[in-house]
Design an enzyme around this catalytic site. Structure first.
Site, PDB file in Angstrom:
ATOM      1  N   SER A 136       2.319  33.848 -13.296  1.00 25.02           N
ATOM      2  CA  SER A 136       3.513  33.299 -13.929  1.00 25.02           C
ATOM      3  C   SER A 136       4.522  32.830 -12.862  1.00 25.02           C
ATOM      4  O   SER A 136       4.213  31.950 -12.072  1.00 25.02           O
ATOM      5  CB  SER A 136       4.126  34.333 -14.880  1.00 25.02           C
ATOM      6  OG  SER A 136       5.109  33.755 -15.694  1.00 25.02           O
ATOM      7  N   ASP A 233      -1.062  30.261 -24.465  1.00 26.33           N
ATOM      8  CA  ASP A 233       0.110  30.772 -23.750  1.00 26.33           C
ATOM      9  C   ASP A 233       1.376  30.335 -24.491  1.00 26.33           C
ATOM     10  O   ASP A 233       1.701  29.151 -24.538  1.00 26.33           O
ATOM     11  CB  ASP A 233       0.116  30.223 -22.312  1.00 26.33           C
ATOM     12  CG  ASP A 233       1.150  30.915 -21.432  1.00 26.33           C
ATOM     13  OD1 ASP A 233       2.167  31.406 -21.970  1.00 26.33           O
ATOM     14  OD2 ASP A 233       0.955  30.942 -20.208  1.00 26.33           O
ATOM     15  N   HIS A 263      -0.493  34.487 -22.336  1.00 24.18           N
ATOM     16  CA  HIS A 263       0.257  34.315 -21.090  1.00 24.18           C
ATOM     17  C   HIS A 263      -0.131  35.316 -20.012  1.00 24.18           C
ATOM     18  O   HIS A 263      -0.321  34.946 -18.855  1.00 24.18           O
ATOM     19  CB  HIS A 263       1.757  34.405 -21.358  1.00 24.18           C
ATOM     20  CG  HIS A 263       2.587  34.245 -20.117  1.00 24.18           C
ATOM     21  ND1 HIS A 263       2.607  33.076 -19.383  1.00 24.18           N
ATOM     22  CD2 HIS A 263       3.397  35.108 -19.454  1.00 24.18           C
ATOM     23  CE1 HIS A 263       3.398  33.221 -18.340  1.00 24.18           C
ATOM     24  NE2 HIS A 263       3.886  34.451 -18.354  1.00 24.18           N
TER      25      HIS A 263
END
Length: 289
Positions: A136, A233, A263
């Site tokens: 991320s 996601d 995610h």
């Protein structure tokens, strides 16, 4: 040119994981860790101490960069430690300033703060060439570190890479909403992983983050790049990984899209895919040497 692999059905990959080096570590990853590395602290003059765990081993080493408001104790980070141990390669994971077990105040931190953390750890604790694995926001920091330390970066693996995400998500809001946020001094970035439904970001944080955006122009990264993203996601759109792939200068770029991937990409098969990707890169880099 990026090679795109749609992995809604990856039977061949699963079979590959059943043979060779990767299979040897998997019981440890998914059945509980046995010999976790020792928690240590890196002291920096006039800056908060950073908590880290490190194992020594062969090159290339692997460095894991967690996401926003995350830490080094997640499933992906711990699975990678066991994998690196099984191959005898060095591994480093750590908590950013204000996160996990590191010192500092989270609310006072910026993207620039965490970029400095990453560069410090690369300079002081990562021996030799490294494969950076960013999750991320860690994927954004991974890119920034690769630009700043090309000599230490041998390959990149982005998991749900959130390059520029804070800034671009805010700019996509209607003008009246942005104006309201600016007057209030903060904006809540929606997230399914926050107890409050989102993360509060100040306008100062967003303004500073804009200084570190990378997607407006070619990204001067020439090492191998692997980008794994889930099509499900709900936090960071998968097309961000596509944008990264289009902008990096490297001729060796693969995008892997997981049809049902979320995610965090923390399901057993997601982690297997991540490890397989890193194993393949280690093999490639070792062969090149």
């Amino acid at each position: 040119m990026a090679a795109v692999v749609l992995t809604h059905c990856w039977k061949g990959l699963s079979q590959s994981l059943s043979y060779g080096r990767v299979a040897a570590y998997s019981p440890l990853c998914y059945g509980g860790l046995r010999h976790k590395s020792t928690l240590q602290y890196a002291s920096r003059p006039d800056l908060p101490k950073l908590a880290y765990r490190k194992i020594k081993g062969k090159s290339p080493g692997v460095v894991f960069l967690p996401g926003y408001s995350s830490n080094m104790s997640g499933q992906k980070a711990e699975a990678l430690e066991e994998f690196c141990k099984s191959l005898g390669h060095s591994y480093l994971r750590f908590d950013y300033t204000g996160s996990g077990q590191s010192e500092g105040v989270f609310a006072d931190c910026t993207v620039g703060t965490w970029k400095k953390d990453v560069l410090y750890m690369l300079d002081e604790l990562a021996d030799g060439p490294q494969i950076l694995v960013g999750s991320s926001m860690g994927g954004w920091l991974m890119l920034l570190a690769a630009i700043a330390r090309p000599e230490k970066t041998k390959a990149l693996v982005g998991i749900s890479t959130a390059a520029d995400h804070f800034v671009t998500a805010f700019k996509t809001l209607p003008i009246e909403v942005r104006k309201e946020c600016e007057d209030k001094g903060e904006w809540t970035l929606p997230s399914t992983h926050s107890e409050d439904g989102g993360y509060k970001l100040t306008m100062d944080f967003l303004a500073e983050a804009e200084n570190h955006c990378v997607l407006q122009s070619p990204i001067p990264i020439t090492c191998p790049v692997r980008l794994i993203h889930g099509l499900k996601d709900a936090d960071v759109p998968w097309h961000i990984s596509m944008q990264v792939a289009e902008r990096v200068l490297s001729a060796d770029v693969d995008i892997i899209l997981r049809r049902h991937g979320q995610h965090r990409m923390a399901e057993k098969d997601d982690i297997k895919l991540m490890v397989y990707t890193i194993d393949d890169l280690i093999d490639k880099l070792t062969t090149l040497v």
